[in-house]
Write a protein that holds these residues in place. Structure first.
Motif, PDB file in Angstrom:
ATOM      1  N   ASP A 286      22.315  18.535   5.415  1.00 41.54           N
ATOM      2  CA  ASP A 286      20.969  18.075   5.745  1.00 41.54           C
ATOM      3  C   ASP A 286      20.364  18.857   6.905  1.00 41.54           C
ATOM      4  O   ASP A 286      19.167  19.063   6.977  1.00 41.54           O
ATOM      5  N   ARG A 287      21.220  19.211   7.867  1.00 41.62           N
ATOM      6  CA  ARG A 287      20.743  19.838   9.092  1.00 41.62           C
ATOM      7  C   ARG A 287      20.602  21.350   8.956  1.00 41.62           C
ATOM      8  O   ARG A 287      20.219  22.019   9.896  1.00 41.62           O
TER       9      ARG A 287
ATOM     10  N   VAL B  97      31.714  17.171  14.365  1.00 40.33           N
ATOM     11  CA  VAL B  97      31.329  17.194  15.772  1.00 40.33           C
ATOM     12  C   VAL B  97      30.099  18.078  16.001  1.00 40.33           C
ATOM     13  O   VAL B  97      29.418  17.974  17.015  1.00 40.33           O
ATOM     14  N   LEU B  98      29.834  18.954  15.028  1.00 39.29           N
ATOM     15  CA  LEU B  98      28.677  19.843  15.164  1.00 39.29           C
ATOM     16  C   LEU B  98      27.351  19.116  15.044  1.00 39.29           C
ATOM     17  O   LEU B  98      26.329  19.611  15.507  1.00 39.29           O
ATOM     18  N   ARG B  99      27.377  17.965  14.378  1.00 38.08           N
ATOM     19  CA  ARG B  99      26.109  17.319  14.033  1.00 38.08           C
ATOM     20  C   ARG B  99      25.263  17.013  15.251  1.00 38.08           C
ATOM     21  O   ARG B  99      24.073  17.306  15.287  1.00 38.08           O
TER      22      ARG B  99
ATOM     23  N   VAL C 241      34.185  23.237  19.681  1.00 34.64           N
ATOM     24  CA  VAL C 241      33.181  22.497  20.454  1.00 34.64           C
ATOM     25  C   VAL C 241      33.484  22.439  21.943  1.00 34.64           C
ATOM     26  O   VAL C 241      32.632  22.036  22.729  1.00 34.64           O
ATOM     27  N   GLY C 242      34.706  22.823  22.335  1.00 31.82           N
ATOM     28  CA  GLY C 242      35.057  22.798  23.752  1.00 31.82           C
ATOM     29  C   GLY C 242      35.987  21.644  24.065  1.00 31.82           C
ATOM     30  O   GLY C 242      36.131  20.714  23.281  1.00 31.82           O
ATOM     31  N   GLY C 243      36.650  21.711  25.246  1.00 30.40           N
ATOM     32  CA  GLY C 243      37.567  20.640  25.639  1.00 30.40           C
ATOM     33  C   GLY C 243      38.644  21.185  26.554  1.00 30.40           C
ATOM     34  O   GLY C 243      38.473  22.235  27.172  1.00 30.40           O
ATOM     35  N   GLY C 244      39.765  20.464  26.610  1.00 31.66           N
ATOM     36  CA  GLY C 244      40.868  20.857  27.485  1.00 31.66           C
ATOM     37  C   GLY C 244      40.896  19.982  28.718  1.00 31.66           C
ATOM     38  O   GLY C 244      39.971  19.213  28.973  1.00 31.66           O
TER      39      GLY C 244
END
Ligand SMILES: [Zn+2]
Length: 499
Positions: free
Chosen positions: A378-379, A312-314, A278-281
């Protein structure tokens, strides 16, 4: 004259906010201080700038030098401010004409000998500079990338000395030019034999922008199918392609300016960390979901993924953006990707296979499937079984499938109907638009309600089913959603019913 102002750009998400580099020279003991940069970066920038100025045969002023990078609250990492700082010092000390600086913005890291090194995030900077009417100077290594932005004059240089010669009017520098576009030939649906149901689901997913889950034993062709989705999608618009390219530009992995119009296909391994996904750093970088922006994110072996990473994808699955909070600072990256997930039907992979080789207990299968949270399932709009093919279907003389080009034509027409009606793909319809555009006949409405009840589905899932039915109707150029369209859409939610 002891003062100079140089324009530069910071990097924040995929934006490039303006930074003013102010250099002031005063009497007193020779020293150099930089304010507005993080501590470690200051030390390194000072050393590089001093060495580069001396190597270029200029004089490093024996004065009290103060460099201010404003505004102070912007993140300013990397060496991208080396060049503006060096030019500011040279202008403030009268070694280059200060009045030449105002028309330009500068980006670039300096090597100790004064060579200009490429930096990341150049495309976002070039797009931002285009709106100011100024010109942009970048290291030669970044020229092709910067030239993707239209409406801005970009010049490239190899050394600090060349930049000084340009500003002094002694030398013209080359215009940056965008490279010829390569269109890599992607994998084709022709090579997918059999699998009628999965092919159909892939076409619907492409036409409406829906997320897809492929369930089948190892080696049945899930990866083969998923990798062909980008080839079924219409070309990205220039704005979409630029945004995807901007994500790559700030990712630290570099952007290939010759392929910037190609829709991304990302397939991270299930051992990837949540940050990689999801990214970060400390200087936030985009993750796989953002690198897949306007393209396809393929997550194989879905139950093997770290559950926290999947949770976290939701949010991005709904909103199309991901916000990364780091200390007091937030970075936002676009993440409007199409998800294709794949999984085995059970821990051994062979549940439901005609060979009967699955020995998994009902409990083990339930636990395996429960590793994926309900809200994530669900998604995902379309759940489809991908069975192992009988050997006869895999013979070299077995008939080829329909080509990607043919399918893509139908996808483009179905998408055009969606854009004409609502301005967005069906997957992107909000609740109000779903109610407006996905109306059912009374009998079908009752059928939908019974199915929701029987499958224990949420209101969110119900809206997603309606949008899939809308896409199926669009593929057949139907004004209204008919019973057949709804029944097919409901069929793609059958997974999970039998546990
Ligand atoms: Zn099994």
């Amino acid at each position: 004259m002891g003062l100079a102002l140089v324009h530069g750009r910071a990097r924040a998400g995929i934006r490039a906010p303006a930074v003013k580099v102010e250099v002031h020279l005063a009497g007193g003991l020779p020293s150099m201080s930089i304010v507005g940069l993080p501590e470690a970066a200051v030390r390194e920038a000072k050393d590089r700038v001093r060495a580069a100025i001396q190597c270029a045969q200029f004089e490093f002023p024996a004065r009290r030098i103060t460099v201010n990078l404003a505004p102070a609250d912007l993140p300013k990492g990397g060496g991208r401010f080396d060049l503006p700082i060096a030019l500011g010092i040279l202008a403030a000390s009268g070694q280059i004409p200060a009045d030449a600086l105002g028309d330009w913005e500068f980006l670039g890291e300096l090597g100790l000998t004064g060579e200009l090194r490429g930096t990341d995030g150049v495309l976002p900077a070039a797009l931002a500079v285009a709106a100011t009417g100024r010109r942009l100077l970048v290291p030669a290594a970044n020229g092709a990338e910067a030239a993707l932005a239209s409406g801005v004059e970009v010049r490239t240089a190899r050394t600090l000395l060349e930049v000084c010669a340009l500003l002094g009017g002694q030398k013209a520098l080359p215009l940056a030019t965008a490279p010829e576009q390569r269109v890599p030939a992607g994998p084709d649906m022709r090579e997918v034999r059999g699998q009628a149901q999965a092919r159909r689901a892939l076409e619907i997913a492409a036409a409406g922008g829906h997320h897809l889950l492929l369930v089948g034993p190892p080696g049945c062709g899930k990866t083969l199918l998923a990798s062909r989705l980008p080839g079924l999608l219409p070309d990205a618009s220039e704005a979409e392609a630029l945004e995807s390219a901007a994500v790559q530009s700030v990712s630290g992995r570099g952007l290939d300016p010759a392929c910037w119009r190609t829709r991304p296909f990302r397939s991270p391994h299930h051992t990837a960390s949540a940050i990689a996904l999801v990214g970060g750093g400390s200087e936030p970088r985009p993750g796989e979901i953002s690198l897949a922006h306007n393209g396809v994110l393929f997550l194989d072996e879905l139950p093997e993924w770290d559950r926290r990473a999947l949770e976290v994808l939701r949010e991005p699955l709904e909103s199309g953006v991901v916000t990364i909070s780091r200390a007091a600072r937030q970075s936002e990256f676009p993440a409007r990707f199409q998800l294709v997930a794949a999984m085995n039907p059970c821990p051994c992979g062979w549940a439901g296979d005609a060979s009967g080789r699955c020995r998994c207990t009902g409990d083990a299968i339930t636990r395996y499937r429960a590793r994926i949270s309900g809200p994530l399932l669900d998604r995902i709009d379309l759940h489809v079984d991908v069975p192992r093919l009988p050997p006869a279907a895999l013979r070299p003389d077995a008939p080829e499938g329909e080509s990607s080009g043919h399918i893509r034509q139908r996808v483009i027409e179905a998408r055009q109907r969606q854009l004409d009606r609502a301005g967005v793909t069906n997957a992107a319809l909000d609740q109000a638009a779903t109610a407006r555009d996905c109306r059912l006949a009374p009998g079908d409405q009752a059928l939908l309600e019974r199915a929701i009840d029987a499958l224990h589905l949420s209101a969110r899932a119900m809206h997603r089913i309606l949008r899939v039915a809308r896409t199926i109707a669009d593929l057949e150029s139907h004004e209204r959603i008919a019973s057949l369209h709804l029944t097919e859409a409901l069929g793609y939610r059958g997974f999970g019913r039998s546990g």
